[in-house]
Design a protein around this motif. Sequence first.
Motif, PDB file in Angstrom:
ATOM      1  N   ASP A 147       0.828  -1.213   0.000  1.00 27.74           N
ATOM      2  CA  ASP A 147       0.000   0.000   0.000  1.00 27.74           C
ATOM      3  C   ASP A 147       0.859   1.259   0.000  1.00 27.74           C
ATOM      4  O   ASP A 147       0.466   2.286  -0.538  1.00 27.74           O
ATOM      5  N   ARG A 148       2.038   1.174   0.594  1.00 23.59           N
ATOM      6  CA  ARG A 148       2.939   2.337   0.628  1.00 23.59           C
ATOM      7  C   ARG A 148       3.749   2.480  -0.652  1.00 23.59           C
ATOM      8  O   ARG A 148       3.924   3.578  -1.167  1.00 23.59           O
ATOM      9  N   ILE A 149       4.290   1.373  -1.169  1.00 16.19           N
ATOM     10  CA  ILE A 149       5.188   1.490  -2.326  1.00 16.19           C
ATOM     11  C   ILE A 149       4.450   1.427  -3.666  1.00 16.19           C
ATOM     12  O   ILE A 149       4.975   1.880  -4.676  1.00 16.19           O
ATOM     13  N   TYR A 150       3.253   0.857  -3.678  1.00 18.01           N
ATOM     14  CA  TYR A 150       2.449   0.792  -4.906  1.00 18.01           C
ATOM     15  C   TYR A 150       0.981   0.913  -4.511  1.00 18.01           C
ATOM     16  O   TYR A 150       0.295  -0.087  -4.319  1.00 18.01           O
ATOM     17  N   PRO A 151       0.481   2.143  -4.364  1.00 20.35           N
ATOM     18  CA  PRO A 151      -0.871   2.378  -3.830  1.00 20.35           C
ATOM     19  C   PRO A 151      -1.962   1.698  -4.662  1.00 20.35           C
ATOM     20  O   PRO A 151      -1.785   1.405  -5.840  1.00 20.35           O
ATOM     21  N   GLU A 152      -3.101   1.496  -4.031  1.00 17.77           N
ATOM     22  CA  GLU A 152      -4.206   0.782  -4.669  1.00 17.77           C
ATOM     23  C   GLU A 152      -4.763   1.506  -5.884  1.00 17.77           C
ATOM     24  O   GLU A 152      -5.255   0.862  -6.807  1.00 17.77           O
ATOM     25  N   ASN A 153      -4.682   2.810  -5.909  1.00 15.45           N
ATOM     26  CA  ASN A 153      -5.219   3.521  -7.071  1.00 15.45           C
ATOM     27  C   ASN A 153      -4.364   3.327  -8.322  1.00 15.45           C
ATOM     28  O   ASN A 153      -4.772   3.686  -9.410  1.00 15.45           O
ATOM     29  N   LYS A 154      -3.182   2.762  -8.179  1.00 18.23           N
ATOM     30  CA  LYS A 154      -2.320   2.460  -9.333  1.00 18.23           C
ATOM     31  C   LYS A 154      -2.491   1.014  -9.804  1.00 18.23           C
ATOM     32  O   LYS A 154      -1.931   0.620 -10.807  1.00 18.23           O
ATOM     33  N   ARG A 155      -3.232   0.227  -9.070  1.00 16.61           N
ATOM     34  CA  ARG A 155      -3.377  -1.195  -9.374  1.00 16.61           C
ATOM     35  C   ARG A 155      -4.549  -1.426 -10.321  1.00 16.61           C
ATOM     36  O   ARG A 155      -5.643  -1.784  -9.919  1.00 16.61           O
ATOM     37  N   ASN A 156      -4.303  -1.204 -11.588  1.00 21.67           N
ATOM     38  CA  ASN A 156      -5.314  -1.428 -12.607  1.00 21.67           C
ATOM     39  C   ASN A 156      -4.608  -1.850 -13.886  1.00 21.67           C
ATOM     40  O   ASN A 156      -3.390  -1.701 -14.019  1.00 21.67           O
ATOM     41  N   PRO A 157      -5.339  -2.387 -14.827  1.00 24.12           N
ATOM     42  CA  PRO A 157      -4.686  -2.880 -16.049  1.00 24.12           C
ATOM     43  C   PRO A 157      -3.999  -1.786 -16.854  1.00 24.12           C
ATOM     44  O   PRO A 157      -2.992  -2.041 -17.503  1.00 24.12           O
TER      45      PRO A 157
END
Length: 153
Positions: free
Chosen positions: A90-100
């Motif tokens: 969650d800190r190094i790769y936030p959830e809003n960046k987790r998309n195709p």
Amino acid sequence: MSEINNSIPVNTPLTNKSENKKFIPKPYLDAAQGMEKQFIKLMIDEMRKTSGGSEPTSTGMDYYMDLQNEERSKAMVNRNQVGLQDLILDRIYPENKRNPYAYNAYLQQTNQLSKPKVEMQNAHVNRRNEAELYQVSKKNSGSNGLGQEAHHE
């Protein structure tokens, strides 16, 4: 006037955890797993110290126990029981960046960086005289008797 929505939905987090991790690049997952593994191993080592093991141990036994703690921490990380990995991600790769879309952009960017930037041309040496060759002779010793002499071929 009607609005046309051409934007990419990048701020919509995914709900399922396994679906969520599908769009995280492998280096980020490896970093989070490695950090969690180090923390768990440190925690196990400290727990073992405080358990009051007053019996004397040898170097071999210490090494074996260290390997055992390493394997225990690896098993706990693989089962994702602690949850520290999720906090790190969650800190190094936030959830809003987790998309195709973001994942594909990352893959495209890393593929461009790994392409060779220098093109090699076919260059041949046609004559032997263009390159000077030297041969080392073991029978001739240097003037001080310590080294080897090279002579032009």
